[in-house]
Design a protein around this motif. Structure first.
Motif, PDB file in Angstrom:
ATOM      1  N   HIS A  86       0.842  -1.594  -0.131  1.00 60.10           N
ATOM      2  CA  HIS A  86      -0.301   0.239   0.149  1.00 60.10           C
ATOM      3  C   HIS A  86       1.049   1.823  -0.178  1.00 60.10           C
ATOM      4  O   HIS A  86       1.901   1.799   0.561  1.00 60.10           O
ATOM      5  N   GLY A  87       0.828   2.286  -0.481  1.00 59.26           N
ATOM      6  CA  GLY A  87       1.589   3.416  -0.885  1.00 59.26           C
ATOM      7  C   GLY A  87       3.130   2.896  -1.827  1.00 59.26           C
ATOM      8  O   GLY A  87       3.684   4.009  -0.224  1.00 59.26           O
ATOM      9  N   GLY A  88       3.439   1.948  -2.105  1.00 67.34           N
ATOM     10  CA  GLY A  88       4.582   1.256  -2.175  1.00 67.34           C
ATOM     11  C   GLY A  88       5.439   0.623  -1.255  1.00 67.34           C
ATOM     12  O   GLY A  88       6.649   0.181  -1.041  1.00 67.34           O
ATOM     13  N   ALA A  89       4.936   1.082   0.191  1.00 68.92           N
ATOM     14  CA  ALA A  89       5.277  -0.524   1.641  1.00 68.92           C
ATOM     15  C   ALA A  89       4.580  -1.547   1.182  1.00 68.92           C
ATOM     16  O   ALA A  89       3.874  -1.539   0.584  1.00 68.92           O
ATOM     17  N   SER A  90       5.620  -1.883   1.827  1.00 67.95           N
ATOM     18  CA  SER A  90       4.983  -3.669   1.695  1.00 67.95           C
ATOM     19  C   SER A  90       4.439  -3.970   3.807  1.00 67.95           C
ATOM     20  O   SER A  90       5.487  -3.132   4.579  1.00 67.95           O
ATOM     21  N   TYR A  91       3.866  -4.747   3.553  1.00 67.21           N
ATOM     22  CA  TYR A  91       3.389  -5.071   5.226  1.00 67.21           C
ATOM     23  C   TYR A  91       2.779  -6.997   4.674  1.00 67.21           C
ATOM     24  O   TYR A  91       1.747  -6.771   3.921  1.00 67.21           O
ATOM     25  N   LYS A  92       2.837  -7.482   6.652  1.00 67.69           N
ATOM     26  CA  LYS A  92       1.625  -8.599   6.444  1.00 67.69           C
ATOM     27  C   LYS A  92       0.533  -8.301   6.595  1.00 67.69           C
ATOM     28  O   LYS A  92      -0.133  -7.399   7.522  1.00 67.69           O
TER      29      LYS A  92
END
Length: 281
Positions: free
Chosen positions: A100-106
């Motif tokens: 989301h918005g270039g950021a990765s997360y679990k």
């Protein structure tokens, strides 16, 4: 009654690896069937409770609470059961990586399973609107945007080249939004507890019959019209409607407003699959 308002078109919908159209049709049927099974069991229990209280057991249906007409948490269990029926190899809250918005997360996908030869991720959202309230379209579109974005992320994760081909064969993700359509309060006004206690059984039944007769004849047409409106607003590729049998449409409620009767007109299933077409298709 179940009606398919809009079917999927094109090669992706009828793939031999796993037809998205078949998946959605079977999912709707299994969800509705499980809901009625839940209602039937609860109906017998409520009837026994009323008999013990020397009340009319025929009123039991007003106190049943089918999960399809409840909140998203209750619906998720129902859809999970339906999904596992058509995908014998399945899991819930399946871990994925999201962006989301270039950021990765679990993150987690609501349901994951193998449908025929396809790795399938299903994301679910639910909302409730008045059947004739066009002003609530913004709320529906907002929920649709959320679930569609989640499905998009799930497919991107399964298509990531770092995964071996056998891990997620011919991946497909599906965004599913379930919209419950209601008619609001059965009497058109809030009854005080005093009025509720004074309102006799015969009078209550007569008012219920009056409300039922007013909306029953037009229920199928009203739900179909609402479905077409929602389809255009959300641009869903698959649309199905469900108008419950009469005995399931009147609900007394079991929350803080248990002196209200509500009328459920029907349910609209909005879905859009995202499919990775392999070279074999």
């Amino acid at each position: 009654m179940i009606e398919i308002v809009r079917r999927l078109n094109g090669q992706r919908a009828t793939s031999e690896s796993g037809s998205a159209q078949d998946l959605l049709e079977r999912l709707v049927v299994e969800t509705v069937a499980a809901n009625y099974r839940h209602f039937s069991h609860e109906l017998l229990v409520r009837a026994r409770e009323l008999e013990r209280d020397n009340a009319d057991p025929r009123d039991a249906r007003y106190w049943c609470d089918p999960p399809l007409f409840h909140r998203e948490r209750q619906l998720s269990a129902l859809v999970g059961h339906a999904f596992s029926t058509i995908c014998p190899v399945s899991d819930v809250e399946y871990g994925v990586a999201r962006t989301h918005g270039g950021a990765s997360y679990k993150g987690r996908v609501d349901y994951f399973g193998l449908f025929m030869h396809r790795a399938t991720a299903l994301e679910l959202k639910m909302t409730t609107v008045a059947i004739n309230a066009k002003s609530e379209l913004r709320k529906v579109k907002g929920r649709w945007k959320e679930v569609d974005e989640q499905a998009k992320n799930a497919l991107a994760y399964m298509k990531d080249p770092k995964h071996q081909k056998l891990t997620y064969p011919d991946p497909m993700s599906v965004a599913l939004l379930v919209v419950r359509l209601h008619r609001g309060k059965w009497s058109g006004r809030r009854l005080s507890k005093k009025d509720s206690e004074m309102l006799g059984g015969d009078e209550r039944q007569e008012q219920l019959r009056s409300a039922r007769q007013k909306f029953t004849n037009s229920a199928e047409e009203d739900v179909r019209n609402a479905a077409n409106l929602l389809r255009k607003a959300c641009k869903a590729r698959f649309v199905a409607t469900y108008v419950p049998p009469l005995e399931m449409r009147e609900y007394a409620g079991q929350d803080d407003e248990d002196d209200l009767f509500r009328i459920v007109s029907g349910v609209v299933f909005l879905a859009s699959p995202r499919v990775n077409v392999s070279s074999r298709e």
